[in-house]
Design an enzyme around this catalytic site. Structure first.
Site, PDB file in Angstrom:
ATOM      1  N   GLY A   1     -39.451  -9.557  -6.628  1.00 14.79           N
ATOM      2  CA  GLY A   1     -38.735 -10.686  -6.057  1.00 14.79           C
ATOM      3  C   GLY A   1     -38.340 -10.416  -4.620  1.00 14.79           C
ATOM      4  O   GLY A   1     -38.771  -9.443  -3.990  1.00 14.79           O
TER       5      GLY A   1
ATOM      6  N   LYS B   1     -34.613  -1.980 -12.236  1.00  9.12           N
ATOM      7  CA  LYS B   1     -34.639  -2.775 -11.011  1.00  9.12           C
ATOM      8  C   LYS B   1     -34.258  -1.892  -9.841  1.00  9.12           C
ATOM      9  O   LYS B   1     -33.212  -1.241  -9.854  1.00  9.12           O
ATOM     10  CB  LYS B   1     -33.704  -3.969 -11.110  1.00  9.12           C
ATOM     11  CG  LYS B   1     -33.766  -4.875  -9.881  1.00  9.12           C
ATOM     12  CD  LYS B   1     -33.020  -6.176 -10.098  1.00  9.12           C
ATOM     13  CE  LYS B   1     -33.153  -7.095  -8.905  1.00  9.12           C
ATOM     14  NZ  LYS B   1     -32.461  -8.380  -9.107  1.00  9.12           N
TER      15      LYS B   1
ATOM     16  N   ASP C   1     -28.408 -19.370  -9.852  1.00 11.43           N
ATOM     17  CA  ASP C   1     -29.875 -19.322  -9.662  1.00 11.43           C
ATOM     18  C   ASP C   1     -30.577 -19.475 -11.004  1.00 11.43           C
ATOM     19  O   ASP C   1     -31.515 -18.749 -11.315  1.00 11.43           O
ATOM     20  CB  ASP C   1     -30.277 -18.005  -8.985  1.00 11.43           C
ATOM     21  CG  ASP C   1     -31.716 -18.036  -8.494  1.00 11.43           C
ATOM     22  OD1 ASP C   1     -32.247 -19.159  -8.312  1.00 11.43           O
ATOM     23  OD2 ASP C   1     -32.312 -16.970  -8.312  1.00 11.43           O
TER      24      ASP C   1
END
Length: 757
Positions: free
Chosen positions: A36, A56, A149
């Site tokens: 991302g 992540k 989001d």
């Protein structure tokens, strides 16, 4: 945290090479799952616990700016504070070699939109899934966390159908929303803008700092609207300014009005449309005030209870209550009506008995007169109806005779397909002795053994097995049916991801099909694919063949041959051809051989354990090949200036011998060495049967193009498949003469039994 990357950047990634990444102490990185604008997610093994996690890592590493690092730390802090079975759990976080990271549980699932598109759940199960997602987001709101989001990629659904909300990279505590950082500023990172704009609320699109839980409610409304209808509530293509202006000002299109233009969506009633439009209201004050309210209305809709979006209408509440308790209400209403009717009747009879008698007499007289008039009108109507039936019967018989005459003319010019269709049209008009006798005469005096319409839904995507016993056909509903040619019985059925462009079926019923961006293989009788390949964009296949009983695929393009094996086609082998295929190819599933005619000759592709091996077994300098066929697993035949055959064991040794001299315009053929029989066809409708070295029979069909011709086990038959999905079986005329003289004198009149026997 779910599936491999959606759009690999090159062919190597598409065929399974593992991405490289940073080194994180305490973890072994396996593969990249998602990339991302803020970070990269890897599938990793936590060395201390030996469990799989989703790791992540901050994308910018030691060069990350202060705002990026703060958002990364905030995501860890907020997500770690939320303990819910449907919110991804944070397991660990830290700093390794200058890179910020955190580990979370690995969810094996699909993003919400793809899960719904692939499983096609009933509407009730879809609404149940919406309710659970709304309740999960409401849990985060109650803990003071605003996601900001929400979109389908941030909602994963696992194999058990449970949703999981993730990616709190843009989340913020509710008590800090009045800060200097707006949602628009957060969403303006490279690579995230358009994917997030489609699910923005009007206040986000306007760049307002005044966002709260109703902002997430609006995003949920967009997600649910798109899942139910099959399209977003307003267009999200074009310049960014126009998209933001539509979100901020344009009212969403009614989901009920868009249903006809998007057949992939669900049927939307008034209640479901009301829920979706209330969640998408431009005014936050008229929107659902919490995600829990939205989920509660979905629950009410599933239970048949009144939804809160229409609670103000008393008539609506009464209608919902009566619908929910319809049986008791119906019983009570019937009892009440019976009681009222009894009281009215009793009072009327008690007060006016004489008037009732007089009225009854008058009504009896009127009824008698009406009955007499009705009888007269009925008799007249019956007479006219009988005349109309006689006239209609005369027209039908005239039409029947017209069809028979047309069929006789077609039969005289040897157009058997037109003759057969016209005889059957005559039978459909009048199923009487004349039409039955005409059909009987046609089938006893011609080599036509009958036709089978494969129901292609207007498309000619069909295939016949090499032994001529099975046919595979694509239906109008993006599905494939396999049928026995002898009985017409459907032996298997399977669904495809989309329209089929190429199709093939093996003798054992194994299937292979290819469409735009996909290729699947099915084992015999299976409804679920055993091998599924995702093809690169622009990939065009000329032909496809099933191998290893449907557990492998062989794809042919105009440049090379590719071999795929495994559930996801992870093992890929390719082999270049000397030129594009020039005609009908031959495939032997038993030998794993593919023979391809090319401008340089016939190339034999062998499927080996370690790859594909290509060898030129016929040179075009001898004669340009037009088509090739395998006869079982013993012989290979080549259609050139002469039909040549070679034993499979002699391929590559130039041991060919001619078996039949044929004309130069034949394009399709099949060969049986046991009976020295050859079936030939041209795409414009000519058919012929050779036995030994000479032609034995020839036919002509005006239905074109002919796409395949086969010789079944009975060598007296020839099966042709035309471009309209019709299979025709042709008998050898020399073996079908069934005429017999039944009268030797001069006949003055004839009669035929109803069954024409």
């Amino acid at each position: 945290m779910s599936n491999p990357p959606e759009n690999p950047s090159n062919d190597e990634t598409a065929f399974g090479e593992q991405p490289t990444g940073p080194r994180i102490q305490g973890y072994a990185l396996k593969e990249e799952l998602h990339r991302g604008g803020q970070g990269v997610i890897y599938r990793a093994i936590q060395l201390g616990t030996k469990r799989e996690v989703a790791l992540k890592v901050l994308l910018e590493g030691p060069f990350a700016g202060e705002s990026t690092r703060l958002r990364f730390e905030r995501e860890v802090e907020l997500a770690a504070a939320l303990r819910h079975p449907n919110i991804v759990t944070i397991l660990d976080s830290g700093l390794s070699m200058g890179r910020y990271y955190f580990a979370m549980e690995l969810i094996r699932g699909e993003r919400l939109d793809r899960y719904l598109a692939r499983h096609r759940l009933p509407l009730e199960q879809t609404l149940e899934l919406f309710a659970r997602i709304s309740e999960t987001v409401n849990f985060a709101h109650q803990r003071g966390v605003l996601h900001r989001d929400l979109k389908p990629p941030n909602i994963l659904v696992d194999a058990e159908g449970e949703p999981h909300v993730l990616d709190f990279g843009l989340a913020k505590p509710l008590h800090q929303l009045a800060g200097r950082e707006s949602t628009m500023q957060v969403l303006s990172t490279q690579g995230q803008l358009l994917g997030t704009v489609a699910y923005m609320s009007p206040e986000q699109a306007a760049g307002s700092h005044d966002v709260d839980v109703r902002t997430d409610v609006y995003s949920l409304g967009v997600i649910f609207y798109e899942a139910v209808v099959g399209a977003p509530p307003y267009p999200v293509t074009g310049p960014l300014g126009e998209i933001l202006n539509r979100i901020a000002k344009d009212e969403p299109l009614s989901p009920r009005g868009r249903q006809a233009r998007h057949p992939g969506g669900y049927p939307v009633d008034d209640e479901l449309a009301t829920i979706l439009l209330k969640a998408l209201d431009k005014d936050p004050g008229r929107r659902y005030q919490t995600a829990g309210d939205l989920g509660r209305d979905f629950r009410h809709l599933l239970e048949g209870a009144p939804i809160e979006a229409k609670r103000a209408s008393g008539l609506y509440m009464l209608k919902k209550t009566l619908r929910r308790y319809r049986l008791p209400a119906l019983t009570a209403g019937m009892i009440l009506m019976m009681l009222v009717g009894f009281l009215i009747t009793f009072a009327f009879l008690f007060k006016s008995e004489r008037a009732a008698r007089e009225l009854a007499d008058e009504q009896a007289q009127e009824t008698t007169a009406a009955l007499r008039a009705r009888d007269g009108a009925l008799a007249e109507a019956q007479r006219r109806h009988a005349e109309a039936l006689r006239a209609q019967e005369g027209l039908r018989r005239a039409l029947m005779r017209q069809h028979i005459n047309r069929a006789d003319l077609a039969l005289a010019r040897s157009d058997l397909v037109e003759a057969r269709n016209s005889y059957w049209n005559a039978y459909d008009v009048v199923a009487g002795p004349a039409s039955v006798w005409a059909l009987r005469r046609y089938y006893t005096e011609t080599p036509d053994a009958g036709a089978l319409l494969l129901d292609c839904g207007g498309r000619a995507t069909a295939a016949v097995s090499p032994d001529g016993d099975l046919a595979a056909v694509c239906t109008a509903a993006d599905a494939i049916a396999v049928r026995e040619l002898g009985t017409g019985r459907t032996v298997s059925w399977c669904q495809t991801p989309g329209p089929v462009e190429r199709l093939n079926v093996a003798d054992d019923g194994a299937l292979a099909a290819v469409g735009s961006g996909w290729a699947h293989g099915w084992e015999p009788g299976a409804s679920a694919p055993s091998v599924a390949v995702q093809l690169p964009r622009g990939f065009e296949a000329i032909a496809i063949f099933p191998d290893d009983q449907g557990r492998a695929l062989l794809l042919v393009t105009d440049q090379y041959v590719a071999y795929f094996r495994g559930a996801w086609g992870e093992v890929a082998r390719t082999q270049l051809l000397s030129g594009p295929p020039t005609g009908q190819m031959g495939w032997s599933a038993r030998l794993h051989y593919l023979a391809v005619p090319t401008p340089t000759g016939v190339e034999l592709v062998r499927v080996e354990r370690d790859g594909l091996d290509v060898e030129t077994i016929w040179s075009a300098q001898q004669a340009p090949p037009r088509a090739v066929r395998f006869d079982g697993n013993r012989y290979l035949a080549v259609l050139a200036d002469v039909i040549y055959i070679s034993a499979v064991t002699d391929l590559g040794r130039d041991r060919w011998r001619g078996v039949a001299q044929v004309a130069a315009d034949w394009e399709l053929f099949d060969y049986r060495h046991s009976s020295r029989t050859v079936a030939l066809a041209t795409r414009d409708g000519r058919l012929a049967l050779y036995r030994g070295t000479g032609m034995e029979s020839e036919w002509r069909s005006d239905i074109e193009p002919i796409v395949d011709v086969r010789l079944p086990g009975n060598d007296t038959l020839l099966v042709s498949l035309d471009g309209h999905g019709e299979l025709t079986t042709w008998l050898n005329p020399a073996r079908t003469q069934q005429r017999r003289r039944i009268f030797t004198g001069t006949a003055s009149n004839w009669a035929v039994s109803p069954r024409a026997s």
